[in-house]
Each structure stands twice: as C-alpha cells, then as structure tokens.
Design a protein around this motif. Sequence first.
Motif, mmCIF file in Angstrom:
data_model
loop_
_atom_site.group_PDB
_atom_site.id
_atom_site.type_symbol
_atom_site.label_atom_id
_atom_site.label_comp_id
_atom_site.label_asym_id
_atom_site.label_seq_id
_atom_site.Cartn_x
_atom_site.Cartn_y
_atom_site.Cartn_z
ATOM 1 N N LYS A 175 -32.861 -50.028 0.047
ATOM 2 C CA LYS A 175 -31.599 -49.860 0.782
ATOM 3 C C LYS A 175 -31.741 -50.158 2.278
ATOM 4 O O LYS A 175 -30.797 -49.983 3.044
ATOM 5 N N LEU A 211 -24.760 -43.112 -3.754
ATOM 6 C CA LEU A 211 -25.020 -43.980 -2.606
ATOM 7 C C LEU A 211 -26.262 -44.833 -2.832
ATOM 8 O O LEU A 211 -26.339 -45.969 -2.397
ATOM 9 N N GLU A 217 -25.917 -38.035 6.893
ATOM 10 C CA GLU A 217 -25.848 -39.070 5.852
ATOM 11 C C GLU A 217 -25.108 -40.304 6.374
ATOM 12 O O GLU A 217 -25.484 -41.437 6.092
ATOM 13 N N LEU A 218 -24.030 -40.068 7.139
ATOM 14 C CA LEU A 218 -23.272 -41.185 7.717
ATOM 15 C C LEU A 218 -24.137 -41.969 8.706
ATOM 16 O O LEU A 218 -24.162 -43.206 8.675
ATOM 17 N N LEU A 219 -24.837 -41.240 9.574
ATOM 18 C CA LEU A 219 -25.728 -41.894 10.544
ATOM 19 C C LEU A 219 -26.752 -42.758 9.824
ATOM 20 O O LEU A 219 -26.991 -43.905 10.197
ATOM 21 N N GLU A 226 -22.685 -35.752 8.626
ATOM 22 C CA GLU A 226 -22.933 -36.624 9.780
ATOM 23 C C GLU A 226 -24.292 -37.307 9.659
ATOM 24 O O GLU A 226 -24.424 -38.496 9.971
ATOM 25 N N ASN A 234 -26.556 -44.041 6.916
ATOM 26 C CA ASN A 234 -25.878 -45.183 6.311
ATOM 27 C C ASN A 234 -25.591 -46.275 7.350
ATOM 28 O O ASN A 234 -25.798 -47.459 7.102
ATOM 29 N N PHE A 235 -25.144 -45.839 8.552
ATOM 30 C CA PHE A 235 -24.836 -46.816 9.606
ATOM 31 C C PHE A 235 -26.082 -47.550 10.078
ATOM 32 O O PHE A 235 -26.005 -48.682 10.523
ATOM 33 N N ARG A 236 -27.231 -46.856 10.052
ATOM 34 C CA ARG A 236 -28.431 -47.455 10.643
ATOM 35 C C ARG A 236 -29.327 -48.129 9.609
ATOM 36 O O ARG A 236 -30.480 -48.459 9.896
ATOM 37 N N ARG A 237 -28.773 -48.330 8.403
ATOM 38 C CA ARG A 237 -29.534 -49.099 7.414
ATOM 39 C C ARG A 237 -29.740 -50.516 7.936
ATOM 40 O O ARG A 237 -28.861 -51.071 8.585
#
Lengths: 331, 331
Positions: free
Chosen positions: A242, A96, A155-157, A153, A159-162
């Motif tokens: 990132k 990632l 890691e997903l969060l 979850e 990623n979404f809030r980058r």
Amino acid sequence: MVTATTADSSAPAHIQAYLAAVDDLFNMELRSEPAQVQQLVNRVARFRGKMLRPSLVLLAGLACQESPRPLGRAHVVLATVVEMSHVATLVHDDVLDNAQIRRRGVTINHLHGNEAAVLLGDLLISHAFYLCSSLESQTASRLIGRTTNIVCEGELLQNFRRRDWNLDESAYFDIIYRKTASLIETACRLGAQESTRDVTMIDALARYGRHIGTAFQIIDDVLDITGQPATVGKSLGTDIDKGKLTLPMIHFLATAAQTHRELLIGLLESPEENRVEKVRQLLIPSASIAYARRRARELVDEAMETIRILPDSPARATLLDMARFITAREL
Amino acid sequence: MVTATTADSSAPAHIQAYLAAVDDLFNMELRSEPAQVQQLVNRVARFRGKMLRPSLVLLAGLACQESPRPLGRAHVVLATVVEMSHVATLVHDDVLDNAQIRRRGVTINHLHGNEAAVLLGDLLISHAFYLCSSLESQTASRLIGRTTNIVCEGELLQNFRRRDWNLDESAYFDIIYRKTASLIETACRLGAQESTRDVTMIDALARYGRHIGTAFQIIDDVLDITGQPATVGKSLGTDIDKGKLTLPMIHFLATAAQTHRELLIGLLESPEENRVEKVRQLLIPSASIAYARRRARELVDEAMETIRILPDSPARATLLDMARFITAREL
C-alpha cells in the motif's frame, strides 16, 4: 463482583473471570434481531484474539487499588467498550488494506464484501458508544470519543501520506501514536481512573499504555516485513503493497547508500507482482530491522520504569510481563 | 441564548439564528490539527444542504415549551450531533452506492477514494458521540447510540436483501424505518424532551418524526426512479443499479401482469448498460409510482394529525409546513 461462565486459559489467572465477563457482554450487547445481521456479528467474534486492550483496562484497574478488592461492573463495561472500538477499527482496516486473512480466518470484507464490512464496523463503533453511555458518568464516553477522533485522524493521515517517500520518523511516530497507541493509552487510563483518584498513578498507567502501544505498532510493522504468513496468521506485506512507509523503511531510506535507497523506492513504485517479496529480501538483512526493534525495546523499558511507582501487586507484575512480551514476539 | 454569526435565509425566521449556531459548532468541533484532514472536513460542509434533522431538533424544542423562551446550548448541541451522525451516514452511503454526485458536488469517495471516505465517515460519527458526551446527562448519548445501532442494522439488512426480488412491503418498511426514519424520530424526541417532561407531547413529536421520516424515504425512492439528475442534484437510479427494491418496484412486482413482472426482473438482472433507463421507462407511467406517492401522503397526513395536540405556535406551524413539503417536492 462479576461472575463469569467461560474462561480463557491463556489469560493471567487474576483476570480470567473478568475477561470471560467481557466476552459475554460483548456478545450480549451485539445480539441483533435481524438474523443475517446476527450471523455477521458472530463471525466477528473470531477477530477477538489476544484481548490485549480489555486486559489492560482490567489490570490497570487492579494495579491502582489501594487495597485488593473485586472489580465492579464499570471495569467490565469499559473493557468491553474498548474492545468493541478496537474490533471496529480492525474491520475497517481490513477494508482499507484489502486484507484477506485476519487471525487465521477470512476477513469480513473478503467473505461478505466491502459494503457489509464498512457497515459492520459502523455497527461495532455505534454499539461501543451505546454501551459506554450506560455508565453513570459521561467521563468515559468523553474520553473514548476523544480517542476515536484521534484514531480516525491517524488513519486519515496515514492514508494521505501513502507513497510519500519523504515521510520522516517524527511523522511516523505521530501517526502510530494516533492510530494505535492512543487507544491503548486510553484503555489504561480508563481502568486506572475507575479505581483511583490519584493523578500520579493514573498518569503513570496512561504513559505505560502510550509507550507499549507505540512499541506494539513498531513490532507489528517489523513483522509485516519479516513475518511468515503461516505463523503471524494475517495478511503480510500490506504496508509495502500500500506504499505505507514504516520505521524500518524510513530508517533504511535515511541511512542506506544512495543506490540502495533508489532500489527500495524503485521497488515500492514498481507495478511488478513480486515487488513485495523483493522489498522484504532487501530489508530483512539490513540494520534497519534491528534499529526498529531497538527503538521498540527502549519504549518498553520506559513503560516498565513508569509503573514501578505503583505498589507491588500481581496486576503490576502482569503489566510488566506484558510489556516484556511485546518485543519478544517473533510471530 | 445562542448567538450566531451567519444565517441561512431559506430557514424559518424563528430558527435561523440557531441553525447558524449549529453550523458554527459543526465546523468548530471538526476543526482538525492535521491540515490534510482539515481540507477533507471542509469539503463535507457542502453536503449540509437542507439541515432537515437539526431543524427538527430545534422546532420540536420550541413547539414543546410551556411558555416561549430562547433555546439553550443543549438544543444546539443535540441538533449538531444529529447532523453529524446524518452526514456520516451520507458519506458511507456514497461509498456503498459508488455515488459520484451529492448535492451537486463530487462525492468524497469519488474525489479522494473509498478509503478516505470510510475514514471520514468514521471521524464524523466519532465527533458526534464526543460532542454528545459533553452534555451533562447520558440520556441523549444513550438515545443517539441506540439510534445509530438501528441505522446500521437497517443498512446491513438492505445490503443483505439486495437482488432479492421477493422483498415485500413489510420488509421494505422495516428497512426504511431503521435506516432513515429512526434518526428523524430521534431528532424530534431529543428536541422535545430537552424542553418538556410531558410524555404525551414527546411521544407525539417522536411519532411525527417517524411518519415524516418514512414518507421522506418513500419520496426519495420515487425520485430515484422519476427524477432528473440535473434537478435532484445527486446520482440517480442507484437503487435499480444496486438491485435494491423500493416501494414502486415492490408494488409493480405484486400487481403488474406476469409478463411485465418478468420484464422488470429481467432488466434488474441484466448486465446491459442502459437497463437503468429501461427500468425507469417501465415504471414511470405505471400506477406504482402513484401508489408510492399516496402511501407517503397518508403518512404525512398522520404526522400532521399527531402534532395537532401541541399548543398552537410558530414552531408547530413550521412543522406542519415541513410535513406538507415532503410529498410536494418533485425535485
């Protein structure tokens, strides 16, 4: 009792033999018939540096005993399962992050491509669950499964809030609890509940794990800004690169003068090559690094306070030392 | 007995209610507190088209009963676990293949990026193990873990042997057993062993699963060459594009004239844009497509023969129909 064939000289004496057993079990479980798969698995051994999480399983197990006795196979299995789960997340994290260096070695994704790295991460997590289900009870499997749900979850969060410059402290702490502290909390809880049924002791160790896990991630995020690649031994500046806001950046955006705030966001959004270096130069002398370190120190103090209810033992002493070490590390 | 709120009209009547319960459990288990994670999870529901694997768990369960009675919660849980594991591999496969279309919908990787897709696959496999460990015994967790180990090894092997024009039939069958047939075999075994302790029946169903799983992958590989994207509903030509030799290509390379063999390898290695189309034009009229279809048909015949030892039942009849359908599908 577990016998061991090798020993890590840097580990506390009372868990050296157990850590060597974890090492052996890790390698034995991942032994793979297809030769090319085995080669890839061998490379991943390089990532297992500090063995923080398996050490916590073992130390929590020792610290919760009513009378000192050798740990059994279950503790070694649980420590190995936790390490496998952790290494799986490292391998996928590097994909990632497009990271090239990990523990002074070239990352799997950089060496073998993202495809092999995704699959190797999958293989590791699969082996973790397979090994965990060799235990008699489902309790540990259920807890590990719930924890890896939370890690994903988190890691997903993240990623979404980058590139979301409005991310606040509370959202940051929620993300780092999920992605880092939850597994460290679970490592402590698993080790403890395998030794005792005393809920007060188990909860104290879980809380200790949650606090040092959170502090650990804060310091990791600080080092991503202040560290030198040569000494830290992994790719740095990836959060900046990132667009992941971490505690020092969040504090800076909340407290610095408007012009400085605009300067930081401008740099984070800029396509220029040396923006990572410029962000580091802006943040390093600021009060925000000191603020983040202070928050980490407070959590470590709380963690240490929490386990003072445990009976005095070499394991408890080591747990206290490990907590202190988290904020001491500069590398 | 399991109650259900919705029903899939295309499923055989005797498992419709169970499949609806699988659907409900799948969605309930994946319910996620962070709203953005929930949105991503909702999209994955689109991928659950045929529900082949959960159907096999349920039908194997019904076919192995000594006297007809409703299936219990364990069968529904196992069917859901198998489906979650399968959908996880689909999500990661699409990342590895850079696929843009799956079941006539845009893939997660294409819509949300590879990072979200890697993490969503991880979340699905984690939830599969978490759900499986809610069962009383570890037996299913252990079997699922062993199977996902094998699936990952198969995917890794396939990845390592890309652009290896010497890949032979035996290596091809090893890869497709691991990456596809093993989970279908496990679906049948799990359903069967939850209903009976008769090892002959359990083994017969496992063998049935292995054979139809292998045939299913052969036909999938044939359709990757002969299919029309509009009717198949997913990205095609990806094997050619990614340099993955499949049975028709392996047969072609082993049997065609030297000039044709060189032509195929030249096209597979060529950087030109329309090479995928050219390879399809070369293979479609060849005897190699017919050969691959014949091999699949032989496996289906063997699978059907295998379960004739089971007592006659509507479930067995459906299993026989499903086997027939595998080689009949042209889309």
